[in-house]
Design a protein around this motif. Structure first.
Motif, PDB file in Angstrom:
ATOM      1  N   TYR A  92       0.868  -1.122   0.026  1.00  0.00           N
ATOM      2  CA  TYR A  92       0.056  -0.020   0.251  1.00  0.00           C
ATOM      3  C   TYR A  92       0.885   1.114   0.087  1.00  0.00           C
ATOM      4  N   ASN A  93       0.583   2.213  -0.967  1.00  0.00           N
ATOM      5  CA  ASN A  93       1.359   3.224  -0.951  1.00  0.00           C
ATOM      6  C   ASN A  93       0.553   4.425  -1.040  1.00  0.00           C
ATOM      7  N   PRO A  94       0.447   5.079   0.207  1.00  0.00           N
ATOM      8  CA  PRO A  94      -0.318   6.636   0.238  1.00  0.00           C
ATOM      9  C   PRO A  94       0.358   7.504  -0.888  1.00  0.00           C
ATOM     10  N   PRO A  95      -0.337   8.251  -1.500  1.00  0.00           N
ATOM     11  CA  PRO A  95       0.204   9.248  -2.441  1.00  0.00           C
ATOM     12  C   PRO A  95       1.208  10.299  -1.974  1.00  0.00           C
ATOM     13  N   ASP A  96       1.031  10.561  -0.510  1.00  0.00           N
ATOM     14  CA  ASP A  96       1.968  11.491   0.047  1.00  0.00           C
ATOM     15  C   ASP A  96       3.050  10.809   1.140  1.00  0.00           C
ATOM     16  N   ALA A  97       3.232   9.710   0.865  1.00  0.00           N
ATOM     17  CA  ALA A  97       4.198   8.931   1.760  1.00  0.00           C
ATOM     18  C   ALA A  97       5.646   9.401   1.835  1.00  0.00           C
ATOM     19  N   LYS A  98       6.078   9.776   3.034  1.00  0.00           N
ATOM     20  CA  LYS A  98       7.524  10.185   3.272  1.00  0.00           C
ATOM     21  C   LYS A  98       8.451   9.114   3.640  1.00  0.00           C
ATOM     22  N   ASN A  99       7.821   7.946   4.438  1.00  0.00           N
ATOM     23  CA  ASN A  99       8.550   7.031   4.791  1.00  0.00           C
ATOM     24  C   ASN A  99       7.888   5.643   4.093  1.00  0.00           C
ATOM     25  N   LYS A 100       8.995   4.610   4.294  1.00  0.00           N
ATOM     26  CA  LYS A 100       8.575   3.390   3.698  1.00  0.00           C
ATOM     27  C   LYS A 100       9.168   2.293   4.718  1.00  0.00           C
ATOM     28  N   PHE A 101       8.766   1.147   4.644  1.00  0.00           N
ATOM     29  CA  PHE A 101       9.251  -0.168   5.299  1.00  0.00           C
ATOM     30  C   PHE A 101       8.979  -1.258   4.539  1.00  0.00           C
ATOM     31  N   TYR A 102       9.530  -2.241   4.664  1.00  0.00           N
ATOM     32  CA  TYR A 102       9.530  -3.683   4.063  1.00  0.00           C
ATOM     33  C   TYR A 102       9.294  -4.665   5.176  1.00  0.00           C
ATOM     34  N   LEU A 103       8.322  -5.493   5.294  1.00  0.00           N
ATOM     35  CA  LEU A 103       8.501  -6.725   6.099  1.00  0.00           C
ATOM     36  C   LEU A 103       8.547  -7.919   5.319  1.00  0.00           C
ATOM     37  N   ILE A 104       9.462  -8.694   5.837  1.00  0.00           N
ATOM     38  CA  ILE A 104       9.890  -9.900   5.093  1.00  0.00           C
ATOM     39  C   ILE A 104       9.606 -10.866   6.017  1.00  0.00           C
ATOM     40  N   ILE A 105       8.659 -11.880   5.849  1.00  0.00           N
ATOM     41  CA  ILE A 105       8.031 -12.945   6.903  1.00  0.00           C
ATOM     42  C   ILE A 105       8.310 -14.292   6.342  1.00  0.00           C
ATOM     43  N   THR A 106       9.398 -14.839   7.003  1.00  0.00           N
ATOM     44  CA  THR A 106       9.859 -16.216   6.773  1.00  0.00           C
ATOM     45  C   THR A 106       9.326 -17.058   8.133  1.00  0.00           C
ATOM     46  N   GLU A 107       9.140 -18.445   7.899  1.00  0.00           N
ATOM     47  CA  GLU A 107       8.752 -19.343   8.750  1.00  0.00           C
ATOM     48  C   GLU A 107       9.361 -19.111  10.284  1.00  0.00           C
ATOM     49  N   GLN A 108      10.530 -18.594  10.360  1.00  0.00           N
ATOM     50  CA  GLN A 108      11.070 -18.460  11.557  1.00  0.00           C
ATOM     51  C   GLN A 108      11.510 -17.239  12.036  1.00  0.00           C
ATOM     52  N   VAL A 109      11.860 -16.243  11.149  1.00  0.00           N
ATOM     53  CA  VAL A 109      12.277 -14.997  11.113  1.00  0.00           C
ATOM     54  C   VAL A 109      11.351 -13.884  10.514  1.00  0.00           C
ATOM     55  N   LEU A 110      11.395 -12.838  11.238  1.00  0.00           N
ATOM     56  CA  LEU A 110      10.768 -11.524  10.669  1.00  0.00           C
ATOM     57  C   LEU A 110      11.734 -10.527  10.425  1.00  0.00           C
ATOM     58  N   GLN A 112      19.751 -20.579   8.674  1.00  0.00           N
ATOM     59  CA  GLN A 112      20.617 -20.865   9.623  1.00  0.00           C
ATOM     60  C   GLN A 112      20.424 -20.491  11.063  1.00  0.00           C
ATOM     61  N   ILE A 113      19.651 -19.500  11.061  1.00  0.00           N
ATOM     62  CA  ILE A 113      18.987 -18.878  12.549  1.00  0.00           C
ATOM     63  C   ILE A 113      18.250 -20.218  12.986  1.00  0.00           C
ATOM     64  N   ARG A 114      17.405 -20.700  12.137  1.00  0.00           N
ATOM     65  CA  ARG A 114      16.404 -21.737  12.436  1.00  0.00           C
ATOM     66  C   ARG A 114      17.336 -22.992  13.020  1.00  0.00           C
ATOM     67  N   LYS A 115      18.412 -23.371  12.158  1.00  0.00           N
ATOM     68  CA  LYS A 115      19.430 -24.619  12.491  1.00  0.00           C
ATOM     69  C   LYS A 115      19.972 -24.116  13.955  1.00  0.00           C
ATOM     70  N   TYR A 116      20.348 -23.006  14.382  1.00  0.00           N
ATOM     71  CA  TYR A 116      21.264 -22.540  15.311  1.00  0.00           C
ATOM     72  C   TYR A 116      20.098 -22.831  16.403  1.00  0.00           C
ATOM     73  N   ALA A 117      18.900 -22.278  16.418  1.00  0.00           N
ATOM     74  CA  ALA A 117      17.854 -22.316  17.448  1.00  0.00           C
ATOM     75  C   ALA A 117      17.630 -23.755  17.943  1.00  0.00           C
TER      76      ALA A 117
END
Length: 236
Positions: A76-94, A226-231
């Motif tokens: 979702y991109n509001p027309p006047d957006a000044k900030n942006k972030f990305y969320l990448i959801i994997t099984e074990q790690v955000l 690797q994080i999943r294997k370590y945990a």
């Protein structure tokens, strides 16, 4: 695999404490009126298998975000957006990516407040985890490492070591064996990748500048594994 380009090379990572709470917080964060109010745009991607999302879908899934389940992507991109972030959801790690600027810490703090009690930072500068990556041959070339510790007068001191294959040196063994020394920064080259990865205390991961999108995605997936294997190893 979703090949959407991630224009930022610096992110923070978390483990899930409660998936149901996480998705409820996520859908609250994605509310379009809220995003417009704070002039913020967002992209959410699913990478790999996400069984917890399937379980949530069967009970409380919000139909407004059906594309997240069907296509593994919501934007979702509001027309006047000044900030942006990305969320990448994997099984074990955000993974959460921001533009690295003066607002980085502020945005990071706000995101953590939104997901309070549903996620927890993964300390990537943990010495055991870093050593695990080298034992697993995920990397064979530690190029920079900054350590911090108390001297005999209880003054906090830090020291940077730079070079190649520091992981094969005596100083590396000393860092790993001395309990009073903490790693606050480590830069290494993952095996079979033409890219650099930097860990910064406590849960910041930075990739090479101008990294190709497909390489960044592969690194996100491989590091998550690797994080999943370590945990799993730590639990056994």
């Amino acid at each position: 695999m979703n090949t959407t380009e991630i224009p930022f090379n610096c992110g923070v990572i978390y483990k899930y404490l409660d998936h149901k709470s996480f998705y409820k917080n996520l859908f609250g964060l994605l509310d379009q009126e809220t995003l417009e109010k704070y002039e913020t745009s967002v992209l959410v991607l699913l990478l790999g298998v996400n069984t917890h999302l399937s379980e949530f879908y069967l009970t409380d899934f919000n139909g407004d975000y059906q594309s997240l389940f069907d296509q593994g992507k919501y934007e979702y991109n509001p027309p006047d957006a000044k900030n942006k972030f990305y969320l990448i959801i994997t099984e074990q790690v955000l993974w959460i990516f921001f533009q690295k600027s003066g607002e980085f810490s502020h945005l990071k703090k706000n995101i953590e407040m939104v997901f309070e009690n549903s996620i927890s930072p993964i300390k990537v500068t943990n010495k055991r985890f870093i050593n695990f990556l080298f034992k697993e041959k995920y990397s064979e070339n530690l190029m920079d490492v900054t350590i911090e510790g108390l001297d005999f007068l209880d003054n906090l001191e830090s020291e940077l070591y730079s070079g190649s294959f520091i992981n094969d040196s005596d100083i590396y063994d000393e860092i790993m064996n001395l309990n009073h020394l903490e790693i606050i920064h480590a830069k290494f080259q993952p095996s079979n990748f033409n890219a650099m990865v930097t860990f910064r205390y406590p849960n910041i991961i930075e990739f090479s500048k101008h990294i190709k999108s497909n390489v960044q995605t592969e690194l996100i997936i491989s590091l998550s594994n690797q994080i999943r294997k370590y945990a799993k190893q730590r639990r056994e």
